[in-house]
Scaffold this active site. Structure first.
Site, PDB file in Angstrom:
ATOM      1  CG  PHE B  39     -74.643   7.260 -72.533  1.00  0.00           C
ATOM      2  CD1 PHE B  39     -74.051   7.534 -71.309  1.00  0.00           C
ATOM      3  CD2 PHE B  39     -75.841   7.895 -72.850  1.00  0.00           C
ATOM      4  CE1 PHE B  39     -74.647   8.411 -70.410  1.00  0.00           C
ATOM      5  CE2 PHE B  39     -76.436   8.774 -71.955  1.00  0.00           C
ATOM      6  CZ  PHE B  39     -75.840   9.034 -70.726  1.00  0.00           C
ATOM      7  CB  VAL B  77     -77.422   3.488 -75.331  1.00  0.00           C
ATOM      8  CG1 VAL B  77     -76.501   2.290 -75.203  1.00  0.00           C
ATOM      9  CG2 VAL B  77     -77.751   4.061 -73.956  1.00  0.00           C
ATOM     10  CB  CYS B  78     -73.145   3.559 -79.284  1.00  0.00           C
ATOM     11  SG  CYS B  78     -72.469   2.630 -80.684  1.00  0.00           S
ATOM     12  CB  VAL B  79     -77.093   0.134 -81.830  1.00  0.00           C
ATOM     13  CG1 VAL B  79     -76.375   0.491 -83.126  1.00  0.00           C
ATOM     14  CG2 VAL B  79     -77.696  -1.253 -81.936  1.00  0.00           C
ATOM     15  CB  ALA B  82     -75.754  -1.073 -76.593  1.00  0.00           C
TER      16      ALA B  82
END
Lengths: 102, 130, 134
Positions: B39, B77-79, B82
């Site tokens: 994501f 989820v991409c840090v 995010a």
């Protein structure tokens, strides 16, 4: 088996259909999904363009997105094949690679 | 066949996450393997457990969580994306001094390298976005 | 590990949406994986490479200098579609003069931007293993 192109935008709102047709190689396939399904319907100003492109590429449209938008199969241009999500998966698997025209 | 999935839009505003979910579900039903669902962009917003959609509508985050549990999916989820948008797990919340985390069950936060790895390892990477 | 051909397709202008910036962030991380990387700039994506970007008055980060750093990460195939430039009244002189040092040619400085026709670009796209678009 060449490249699969997905288009998810209405051809009346964005240029993704035009850009895809300009840059897609002969022998590839186009799958119209989400708002892209409007490009598959009869009687629009892009219908001739889509029909002409069928000579060099295969066209598919995602049935669930048609149904959601009130488009019945008889409104779809001749030569465009309706697929479901499983058919979408098969198309991705059958082609060498896939490009989403976001 | 092994698929990688990239979701670039959040839930509800765009259909991207719904289409990605239906595609992933159909691929699993056909016996394919999903290497990872990544994501990115506003897509990270799919990973908050704080969404409360109306009861007569689908809960996209919950659908992903349930699919992940059933099929042991890797939802990443991409840090960086995010952090920009306030999606945090407990470790991230602590590190940045925030008073709570909101990551949904079955999702994990990790780096962009996970997307590149999905591109390398999967037979096909399918992108869903705006 | 086998090397795959990764192409990042950029079709959106910068600043109006975040796609150009976050796409560039993926390219930078991806560069560490030693794959065969190229970028395509098509449609409004060509605006990402405009010279003279100055975001001081909109209060956003000007990320255009980052394109210049791509050469240092061995990302030096930036294909710009000629037709997209022409449609927008642009030439390559309107774009940033991006270069890289060719380690196979005595570290000579060479342009990273390659203006290609639709026909040429479509052949390059067709060869890709992974096409990322944002």
């Amino acid at each position: 088996m060449a490249m699969l192109h997905t288009i998810n935008k209405s051809p009346f709102e964005r240029n993704s259909l035009d850009s895809c047709l300009r840059l897609a190689r002969d022998g590839g396939s186009v799958l119209l999904i989400e708002d892209g399904v409007y490009a598959a319907t009869k009687g629009t100003k892009v219908a001739d363009k889509v029909t002409a492109a069928m000579g060099r590429m295969k066209f598919y449209v995602l049935g669930p997105d048609m149904k959601a938008r009130g488009i019945s199969e008889d409104k779809i241009l001749d030569g465009i094949q309706v697929v479901d999500y499983g058919g979408f998966v098969d198309l991705v698997a059958e082609h060498d690679n896939v490009q989403s025209w976001l | 066949m092994k698929f990688g999935i990239l979701v670039n839009e959040g839930p509800y505003n765009h259909q991207a996450s719904d289409t990605a979910y239906q595609f992933t579900k159909a691929a699993l039903e056909k016996g394919h393997e999903i290497f990872r669902v990544f994501f990115y962009n506003d897509g990270v917003n799919n990973g908050t457990r704080f969404g409360v959609p109306p009861q007569d509508d689908r809960n996209i985050t919950k659908l992903w969580s349930e699919l992940a549990e059933k099929h042991n999916l890797d939802l990443v989820v991409c840090v960086a994306a995010a952090q920009r948008r306030g999606i945090l797990d407990a470790d991230e919340a602590k590190r940045h001094g925030k008073d709570g985390d909101n990551i949904a069950p079955g999702f994990r936060i990790s780096g962009l390298g996970q997307l590149i790895e999905a591109g390398i390892q999967a037979d096909r990477l399918v992108v869903f976005g705006d | 590990m086998s090397v795959k051909k990764f192409m990042y397709v950029n079709r959106k202008a910068p600043y109006g949406t975040i796609y150009a910036l976050e796409s560039l962030e993926v390219v930078l991380i991806g560069a560490a994986f030693e794959q065969d990387v190229s970028l395509a700039f098509v449609d409004d994506g060509v605006y990402q490479l405009m010279k003279g970007q100055d975001t001081s008055e909109v209060g956003m980060k000007n990320f255009s200098p980052t394109y210049n750093a791509l050469g240092d990460y061995d990302v030096n195939k930036l294909y710009v579609e000629k037709e997209s430039l022409e449609e927008r009244g642009l030439t390559v002189d309107d774009l940033m003069p991006l270069t890289y040092e060719d380690e196979n040619d005595d570290y000579k400085e060479k342009p990273s931007i390659r203006v290609v026709t639709s026909e040429e670009l479509s052949a390059i796209m067709d060869e890709q293993d992974v096409v990322l678009s944002f």
